[in-house]
Design a protein around this motif. Structure first.
Motif, PDB file in Angstrom:
ATOM      1  N   THR A 220      -1.645  16.937  -3.007  1.00 19.65           N
ATOM      2  CA  THR A 220      -2.222  15.969  -2.071  1.00 19.65           C
ATOM      3  C   THR A 220      -3.734  15.833  -2.207  1.00 19.65           C
ATOM      4  OG1 THR A 220      -2.324  17.676  -0.348  1.00 19.65           O
ATOM      5  CG2 THR A 220      -0.380  16.262  -0.378  1.00 19.65           C
ATOM      6  N   GLU A 221      -4.408  16.879  -2.634  1.00 20.85           N
ATOM      7  CA  GLU A 221      -5.860  16.797  -2.790  1.00 20.85           C
ATOM      8  C   GLU A 221      -6.272  15.869  -3.930  1.00 20.85           C
ATOM      9  OE1 GLU A 221      -7.061  20.842  -3.207  1.00 20.85           O
ATOM     10  OE2 GLU A 221      -6.551  21.317  -1.131  1.00 20.85           O
ATOM     11  N   ASP A 222      -5.354  15.575  -4.836  1.00 22.47           N
ATOM     12  CA  ASP A 222      -5.640  14.689  -5.962  1.00 22.47           C
ATOM     13  C   ASP A 222      -5.413  13.220  -5.618  1.00 22.47           C
ATOM     14  OD1 ASP A 222      -6.187  16.824  -7.831  1.00 22.47           O
ATOM     15  OD2 ASP A 222      -4.029  17.221  -7.814  1.00 22.47           O
ATOM     16  N   ILE A 223      -4.827  12.952  -4.444  1.00 19.91           N
ATOM     17  CA  ILE A 223      -4.547  11.581  -4.021  1.00 19.91           C
ATOM     18  C   ILE A 223      -5.746  11.054  -3.236  1.00 19.91           C
ATOM     19  CG2 ILE A 223      -3.019  10.074  -2.691  1.00 19.91           C
ATOM     20  CD1 ILE A 223      -1.652  11.367  -5.112  1.00 19.91           C
ATOM     21  N   ALA A 224      -6.354   9.985  -3.763  1.00 20.60           N
ATOM     22  CA  ALA A 224      -7.532   9.408  -3.120  1.00 20.60           C
ATOM     23  C   ALA A 224      -7.179   8.362  -2.073  1.00 20.60           C
ATOM     24  CB  ALA A 224      -8.434   8.774  -4.180  1.00 20.60           C
ATOM     25  N   ALA A 225      -6.043   7.681  -2.257  1.00 27.02           N
ATOM     26  CA  ALA A 225      -5.648   6.625  -1.329  1.00 27.02           C
ATOM     27  C   ALA A 225      -4.142   6.417  -1.414  1.00 27.02           C
ATOM     28  CB  ALA A 225      -6.372   5.323  -1.669  1.00 27.02           C
ATOM     29  N   VAL A 226      -3.589   5.853  -0.325  1.00 28.53           N
ATOM     30  CA  VAL A 226      -2.158   5.564  -0.252  1.00 28.53           C
ATOM     31  C   VAL A 226      -1.981   4.117   0.187  1.00 28.53           C
ATOM     32  CG1 VAL A 226       0.022   6.126   0.904  1.00 28.53           C
ATOM     33  CG2 VAL A 226      -1.587   7.954   0.332  1.00 28.53           C
ATOM     34  N   GLY A 227      -1.103   3.411  -0.504  1.00 28.73           N
ATOM     35  CA  GLY A 227      -0.738   2.052  -0.120  1.00 28.73           C
ATOM     36  C   GLY A 227       0.741   2.026   0.241  1.00 28.73           C
ATOM     37  N   ILE A 228       1.092   1.291   1.286  1.00 25.93           N
ATOM     38  CA  ILE A 228       2.481   1.242   1.735  1.00 25.93           C
ATOM     39  C   ILE A 228       2.896  -0.215   1.922  1.00 25.93           C
ATOM     40  CG2 ILE A 228       4.121   1.892   3.542  1.00 25.93           C
ATOM     41  CD1 ILE A 228       2.185   4.189   4.258  1.00 25.93           C
ATOM     42  N   THR A 229       4.054  -0.538   1.405  1.00 24.36           N
ATOM     43  CA  THR A 229       4.645  -1.849   1.672  1.00 24.36           C
ATOM     44  C   THR A 229       6.077  -1.617   2.145  1.00 24.36           C
ATOM     45  OG1 THR A 229       5.182  -4.031   0.778  1.00 24.36           O
ATOM     46  CG2 THR A 229       5.380  -2.177  -0.719  1.00 24.36           C
ATOM     47  N   ASN A 230       6.534  -2.449   3.076  1.00 24.93           N
ATOM     48  CA  ASN A 230       7.895  -2.273   3.587  1.00 24.93           C
ATOM     49  C   ASN A 230       8.544  -3.628   3.836  1.00 24.93           C
ATOM     50  OD1 ASN A 230       6.269  -2.782   5.934  1.00 24.93           O
ATOM     51  ND2 ASN A 230       7.995  -2.143   7.165  1.00 24.93           N
ATOM     52  N   GLN A 231       9.804  -3.582   4.180  1.00 27.23           N
ATOM     53  CA  GLN A 231      10.538  -4.794   4.496  1.00 27.23           C
ATOM     54  C   GLN A 231       9.907  -5.464   5.715  1.00 27.23           C
ATOM     55  OE1 GLN A 231      14.811  -3.921   4.807  1.00 27.23           O
ATOM     56  NE2 GLN A 231      14.252  -1.878   4.079  1.00 27.23           N
ATOM     57  N   ARG A 232       9.760  -6.754   5.670  1.00 28.63           N
ATOM     58  CA  ARG A 232       9.120  -7.464   6.782  1.00 28.63           C
ATOM     59  C   ARG A 232       9.938  -7.423   8.063  1.00 28.63           C
ATOM     60  NH1 ARG A 232       8.356 -10.857   2.389  1.00 28.63           N
ATOM     61  NH2 ARG A 232      10.202 -12.005   2.963  1.00 28.63           N
ATOM     62  N   GLU A 233      11.232  -7.405   7.952  1.00 21.85           N
ATOM     63  CA  GLU A 233      12.072  -7.529   9.140  1.00 21.85           C
ATOM     64  C   GLU A 233      12.670  -6.211   9.598  1.00 21.85           C
ATOM     65  OE1 GLU A 233      14.888 -10.562   8.211  1.00 21.85           O
ATOM     66  OE2 GLU A 233      13.340 -12.058   7.870  1.00 21.85           O
ATOM     67  N   THR A 234      12.044  -5.106   9.224  1.00 18.64           N
ATOM     68  CA  THR A 234      12.593  -3.805   9.564  1.00 18.64           C
ATOM     69  C   THR A 234      12.076  -3.317  10.911  1.00 18.64           C
ATOM     70  OG1 THR A 234      12.778  -3.198   7.260  1.00 18.64           O
ATOM     71  CG2 THR A 234      12.751  -1.397   8.824  1.00 18.64           C
ATOM     72  N   THR A 235      12.998  -2.872  11.746  1.00 14.84           N
ATOM     73  CA  THR A 235      12.646  -2.260  13.032  1.00 14.84           C
ATOM     74  C   THR A 235      13.559  -1.072  13.270  1.00 14.84           C
ATOM     75  OG1 THR A 235      13.428  -4.433  13.771  1.00 14.84           O
ATOM     76  CG2 THR A 235      11.690  -3.457  15.008  1.00 14.84           C
ATOM     77  N   ILE A 236      13.021  -0.074  13.914  1.00 17.70           N
ATOM     78  CA  ILE A 236      13.850   1.066  14.315  1.00 17.70           C
ATOM     79  C   ILE A 236      13.896   1.069  15.833  1.00 17.70           C
ATOM     80  CG2 ILE A 236      14.080   3.571  14.328  1.00 17.70           C
ATOM     81  CD1 ILE A 236      12.663   3.596  11.650  1.00 17.70           C
ATOM     82  N   ILE A 237      15.114   1.070  16.369  1.00 14.58           N
ATOM     83  CA  ILE A 237      15.282   1.029  17.833  1.00 14.58           C
ATOM     84  C   ILE A 237      15.881   2.348  18.285  1.00 14.58           C
ATOM     85  CG2 ILE A 237      16.425  -0.128  19.735  1.00 14.58           C
ATOM     86  CD1 ILE A 237      16.374  -2.669  18.006  1.00 14.58           C
TER      87      ILE A 237
END
Length: 105
Positions: free
Chosen positions: A88-105
């Motif tokens: 983890t110390e070697d990771i400078a940044a994180v990008g996340i993309t996900n499904q547009r219509e995803t929800t957790i209820i």
């Protein structure tokens, strides 16, 4: 194309405050979760992907198990990092993309 690559490299250098690091990208899609790790020059240096189960409770609906997605996300990140022998110390940044219509209820 070379100009775009140089711009990307310059942006990574700015994001990482000039220190050498990796960008970890998580792509959580409809059928799978993928991790891609880029080096400071914007080159793909490692990938990992796992498919997840889909449920179709009625026409037009797709559901997923959120715990499976969470487990798969942790696994693909660990697998991609292990392939490079980084932590983890070697990771400078994180990008996340996900499904547009995803929800957790």
């Amino acid at each position: 194309m070379e100009r775009i690559a140089q711009h990307f490299s310059d942006q990574i250098t700015k994001w990482t405050h000039g220190r050498r690091g990796y960008i970890l990208s998580i792509d959580q899609g409809t059928t799978s979760t993928r991790c891609i790790i880029f080096d400071a020059e914007g080159r793909i240096v490692s990938t990992s992907q796992l498919e997840h189960e889909q449920f179709f409770p009625q026409p037009g609906w797709v559901e997923h198990d959120p715990e499976e997605i969470r487990r798969n996300t942790r696994r693909v990140m660990a697998d991609a990092a292990a392939e490079l022998d980084i932590n983890t110390e070697d990771i400078a940044a994180v990008g996340i993309t996900n499904q547009r219509e995803t929800t957790i209820i």
